[in-house]
Scaffold this motif. Sequence first.
Motif, PDB file in Angstrom:
ATOM      1  N   SER A 298      -8.965  17.703  49.224  1.00 13.78           N
ATOM      2  CA  SER A 298      -8.239  17.472  47.968  1.00 13.78           C
ATOM      3  C   SER A 298      -6.745  17.228  48.188  1.00 13.78           C
ATOM      4  O   SER A 298      -6.006  17.020  47.234  1.00 13.78           O
ATOM      5  N   GLY A 299      -6.286  17.267  49.439  1.00 10.41           N
ATOM      6  CA  GLY A 299      -4.883  16.989  49.734  1.00 10.41           C
ATOM      7  C   GLY A 299      -3.998  18.223  49.800  1.00 10.41           C
ATOM      8  O   GLY A 299      -2.808  18.110  50.062  1.00 10.41           O
ATOM      9  N   ARG A 300      -4.551  19.405  49.590  1.00  6.64           N
ATOM     10  CA  ARG A 300      -3.771  20.642  49.668  1.00  6.64           C
ATOM     11  C   ARG A 300      -3.481  20.950  51.136  1.00  6.64           C
ATOM     12  O   ARG A 300      -4.349  20.823  51.981  1.00  6.64           O
ATOM     13  N   THR A 301      -2.252  21.328  51.414  1.00  2.06           N
ATOM     14  CA  THR A 301      -1.884  21.670  52.787  1.00  2.06           C
ATOM     15  C   THR A 301      -1.829  23.184  52.937  1.00  2.06           C
ATOM     16  O   THR A 301      -1.612  23.917  51.978  1.00  2.06           O
ATOM     17  N   GLY A 302      -2.023  23.627  54.143  1.00  2.63           N
ATOM     18  CA  GLY A 302      -1.985  25.055  54.418  1.00  2.63           C
ATOM     19  C   GLY A 302      -2.075  25.302  55.901  1.00  2.63           C
ATOM     20  O   GLY A 302      -1.996  24.374  56.716  1.00  2.63           O
ATOM     21  N   GLN A 303      -2.240  26.562  56.226  1.00  2.00           N
ATOM     22  CA  GLN A 303      -2.359  26.944  57.625  1.00  2.00           C
ATOM     23  C   GLN A 303      -3.554  27.865  57.773  1.00  2.00           C
ATOM     24  O   GLN A 303      -3.704  28.832  57.017  1.00  2.00           O
ATOM     25  N   ILE A 304      -4.409  27.572  58.737  1.00  2.00           N
ATOM     26  CA  ILE A 304      -5.544  28.427  59.044  1.00  2.00           C
ATOM     27  C   ILE A 304      -5.256  29.121  60.365  1.00  2.00           C
ATOM     28  O   ILE A 304      -4.703  28.505  61.285  1.00  2.00           O
ATOM     29  N   SER A 305      -5.566  30.407  60.434  1.00  2.00           N
ATOM     30  CA  SER A 305      -5.295  31.185  61.638  1.00  2.00           C
ATOM     31  C   SER A 305      -6.555  31.900  62.096  1.00  2.00           C
ATOM     32  O   SER A 305      -7.309  32.441  61.282  1.00  2.00           O
ATOM     33  N   CYS A 306      -6.767  31.911  63.400  1.00  2.00           N
ATOM     34  CA  CYS A 306      -7.845  32.662  64.029  1.00  2.00           C
ATOM     35  C   CYS A 306      -7.275  34.027  64.390  1.00  2.00           C
ATOM     36  O   CYS A 306      -6.263  34.116  65.097  1.00  2.00           O
ATOM     37  N   LEU A 307      -7.904  35.074  63.877  1.00  2.00           N
ATOM     38  CA  LEU A 307      -7.407  36.432  64.079  1.00  2.00           C
ATOM     39  C   LEU A 307      -8.500  37.307  64.670  1.00  2.00           C
ATOM     40  O   LEU A 307      -9.682  36.977  64.589  1.00  2.00           O
ATOM     41  N   PRO A 308      -8.150  38.459  65.240  1.00  2.00           N
ATOM     42  CA  PRO A 308      -9.159  39.303  65.886  1.00  2.00           C
ATOM     43  C   PRO A 308     -10.198  39.877  64.924  1.00  2.00           C
ATOM     44  O   PRO A 308      -9.965  40.026  63.728  1.00  2.00           O
ATOM     45  N   ALA A 309     -11.325  40.222  65.475  1.00  2.00           N
ATOM     46  CA  ALA A 309     -12.380  41.001  64.849  1.00  2.00           C
ATOM     47  C   ALA A 309     -13.019  41.808  65.981  1.00  2.00           C
ATOM     48  O   ALA A 309     -12.796  41.517  67.160  1.00  2.00           O
ATOM     49  N   GLN A 310     -13.794  42.804  65.626  1.00  2.00           N
ATOM     50  CA  GLN A 310     -14.456  43.628  66.636  1.00  2.00           C
ATOM     51  C   GLN A 310     -15.961  43.473  66.459  1.00  2.00           C
ATOM     52  O   GLN A 310     -16.533  43.938  65.476  1.00  2.00           O
ATOM     53  N   HIS A 311     -16.600  42.802  67.405  1.00  2.00           N
ATOM     54  CA  HIS A 311     -18.038  42.563  67.297  1.00  2.00           C
ATOM     55  C   HIS A 311     -18.556  42.126  68.657  1.00  2.00           C
ATOM     56  O   HIS A 311     -17.861  41.428  69.395  1.00  2.00           O
ATOM     57  N   MET A 312     -19.772  42.481  68.960  1.00  2.00           N
ATOM     58  CA  MET A 312     -20.432  42.002  70.166  1.00  2.00           C
ATOM     59  C   MET A 312     -20.732  40.511  69.978  1.00  2.00           C
ATOM     60  O   MET A 312     -21.014  40.075  68.876  1.00  2.00           O
ATOM     61  N   THR A 313     -20.630  39.738  71.047  1.00  2.00           N
ATOM     62  CA  THR A 313     -20.956  38.318  70.950  1.00  2.00           C
ATOM     63  C   THR A 313     -22.093  37.969  71.892  1.00  2.00           C
ATOM     64  O   THR A 313     -22.181  38.498  72.999  1.00  2.00           O
ATOM     65  N   ALA A 314     -22.944  37.075  71.433  1.00  2.00           N
ATOM     66  CA  ALA A 314     -24.021  36.528  72.266  1.00  2.00           C
ATOM     67  C   ALA A 314     -24.765  35.480  71.452  1.00  2.00           C
ATOM     68  O   ALA A 314     -24.941  35.635  70.252  1.00  2.00           O
ATOM     69  N   ARG A 315     -25.172  34.439  72.107  1.00  2.00           N
ATOM     70  CA  ARG A 315     -26.024  33.434  71.483  1.00  2.00           C
ATOM     71  C   ARG A 315     -27.343  33.322  72.235  1.00  2.00           C
ATOM     72  O   ARG A 315     -28.258  32.664  71.805  1.00  2.00           O
ATOM     73  N   GLY A 316     -27.408  33.966  73.369  1.00  2.00           N
ATOM     74  CA  GLY A 316     -28.623  33.948  74.183  1.00  2.00           C
ATOM     75  C   GLY A 316     -28.746  35.249  74.950  1.00  2.00           C
ATOM     76  O   GLY A 316     -27.976  36.185  74.742  1.00  2.00           O
ATOM     77  N   LEU A 317     -29.683  35.310  75.877  1.00  2.00           N
ATOM     78  CA  LEU A 317     -29.923  36.546  76.628  1.00  2.00           C
ATOM     79  C   LEU A 317     -28.862  36.845  77.676  1.00  2.00           C
ATOM     80  O   LEU A 317     -28.661  38.002  78.046  1.00  2.00           O
ATOM     81  N   PHE A 318     -28.164  35.824  78.158  1.00  2.00           N
ATOM     82  CA  PHE A 318     -27.281  36.022  79.305  1.00  2.00           C
ATOM     83  C   PHE A 318     -25.827  35.664  79.041  1.00  2.00           C
ATOM     84  O   PHE A 318     -25.081  35.403  79.981  1.00  2.00           O
ATOM     85  N   ASP A 319     -25.401  35.649  77.782  1.00  2.00           N
ATOM     86  CA  ASP A 319     -24.019  35.268  77.495  1.00  2.00           C
ATOM     87  C   ASP A 319     -23.272  36.298  76.645  1.00  2.00           C
ATOM     88  O   ASP A 319     -22.375  35.956  75.893  1.00  2.00           O
TER      89      ASP A 319
END
Length: 179
Positions: A24-45
């Motif tokens: 829609s033309g609106r400007t802004g800023q997106i930021s990646c910030l911490p979270a606490q969580h286990m990560t995995a998408r498969g058995l070995f990652d």
Amino acid sequence: MKSLNIENVTELDWWESRDITTISGRTGQISCLPAQHMTARGLFDRYHTLWASWSFESGGKNIWFAGDTAYRSYSRNGQRTPSCPAFKDIGRLRGPFDLAMIPIGAYKPRYLLSPVHVDPAEAVEIFQDIKAKKAVGMHWGTFVLSSEDILEPRDELRRITKEKMIDFDTVVLGGHRGI
């Protein structure tokens, strides 16, 4: 993303931000910030990628989306670890937030789910740490993922926030809430 023919992709690390322009033309800023969580998408990652929360600032409004996160861990005997310091850092460095979306469900049993999900009391602690003005509880009431009653997260959150007199509630299932 690229395998799905999505080419306009920017990868961010914690604390990195990018200016964006919406459709829609609106400007802004997106930021990646911490979270606490286990990560995995498969058995070995396990733990090979970051789990993140996100903020979006535009037009003088600042919104934070916690995603799926934990606050601290509990052992089988109920002992708890210190809280994750990243939330106070988020509040200090990127807050205050006009609106926060914070998970409140899928938390029992605590010894099993505390490393990945917050309970309503911890959600309120996150609300305070990030310096939110108001918040909406999410990640509850949709699927039975854990052993608490499906409405317990909402009811417990309402009990705590009424006692503390803070603007943190849920919406009617399927509903919405504006800023």
